[in-house]
Design an enzyme around this catalytic site. Structure first.
Site, PDB file in Angstrom:
ATOM      1  N   GLU A  22      39.457  38.384  24.472  1.00 32.92           N
ATOM      2  CA  GLU A  22      38.136  38.617  25.052  1.00 32.92           C
ATOM      3  C   GLU A  22      37.791  40.107  25.025  1.00 32.92           C
ATOM      4  OE1 GLU A  22      37.083  35.940  28.640  1.00 32.92           O
ATOM      5  OE2 GLU A  22      39.222  36.445  28.843  1.00 32.92           O
ATOM      6  N   TYR A  54      16.017  53.958  40.534  1.00 33.19           N
ATOM      7  CA  TYR A  54      16.608  52.832  39.814  1.00 33.19           C
ATOM      8  C   TYR A  54      17.158  53.223  38.449  1.00 33.19           C
ATOM      9  CZ  TYR A  54      11.817  52.370  37.963  1.00 33.19           C
ATOM     10  OH  TYR A  54      10.596  52.601  37.400  1.00 33.19           O
ATOM     11  N   GLU A  73      35.240  41.117  38.960  1.00 31.40           N
ATOM     12  CA  GLU A  73      35.321  41.526  40.355  1.00 31.40           C
ATOM     13  C   GLU A  73      35.572  43.030  40.474  1.00 31.40           C
ATOM     14  OE1 GLU A  73      36.783  37.209  40.208  1.00 31.40           O
ATOM     15  OE2 GLU A  73      36.820  38.964  38.911  1.00 31.40           O
ATOM     16  N   LYS A 100      29.054  36.237  33.052  1.00 28.80           N
ATOM     17  CA  LYS A 100      29.681  36.271  31.730  1.00 28.80           C
ATOM     18  C   LYS A 100      29.190  35.031  31.009  1.00 28.80           C
ATOM     19  CE  LYS A 100      34.165  36.846  29.677  1.00 28.80           C
ATOM     20  NZ  LYS A 100      35.564  37.061  30.051  1.00 28.80           N
TER      21      LYS A 100
END
Length: 118
Positions: A22, A54, A73, A100
């Site tokens: 990955e 922003y 995470e 994802k």
């Protein structure tokens, strides 16, 4: 009164994942962030210094999305930590959601999603 600065639907191609493959192949990711703050003074005075920019918020997310990581995470926590560090006195809550797309789970799945609220 609650004020929120948000960026929704950010998209990145990045190299994250628990499996080495990955991190080599890469994947598409989506990020949403919501920051509770107080921008009353900025709204009244039309002054960017009284709120969360922003564009700076985007740069924090982009920085962490560009570093290959095993866990989403970890990325989300790093984003939250940087937001609090940059705007410590003017941030009440941060919510980060990372998606994802098409995760390698062996079946059909549009996206895996993690959310952190701190």
């Amino acid at each position: 009164m609650k004020h929120t600065i948000a960026l929704e639907g950010l998209e990145f191609f990045a190299y994250h994942g628990f499996f080495k493959e990955e991190r080599k192949i890469g994947n598409k990711y989506g990020v949403d962030i919501f920051v509770d703050t107080d921008f009353k003074k900025a709204a009244q005075e039309d002054d960017l210094d009284g709120t969360i920019n922003y564009m700076d918020l985007y740069e924090i997310i982009k920085k962490h999305m560009s570093v290959s990581t095993k866990l989403l995470e970890n990325i989300a926590q790093n984003v939250v930590d940087d937001v609090y560090e940059k705007w410590s006195s003017n941030v009440f809550k941060v919510v980060v959601k990372i998606k994802k797309f098409n995760p390698p789970i062996g079946g059909v799945c549009t996206a895996s999603v993690i959310t952190i609220e701190q």
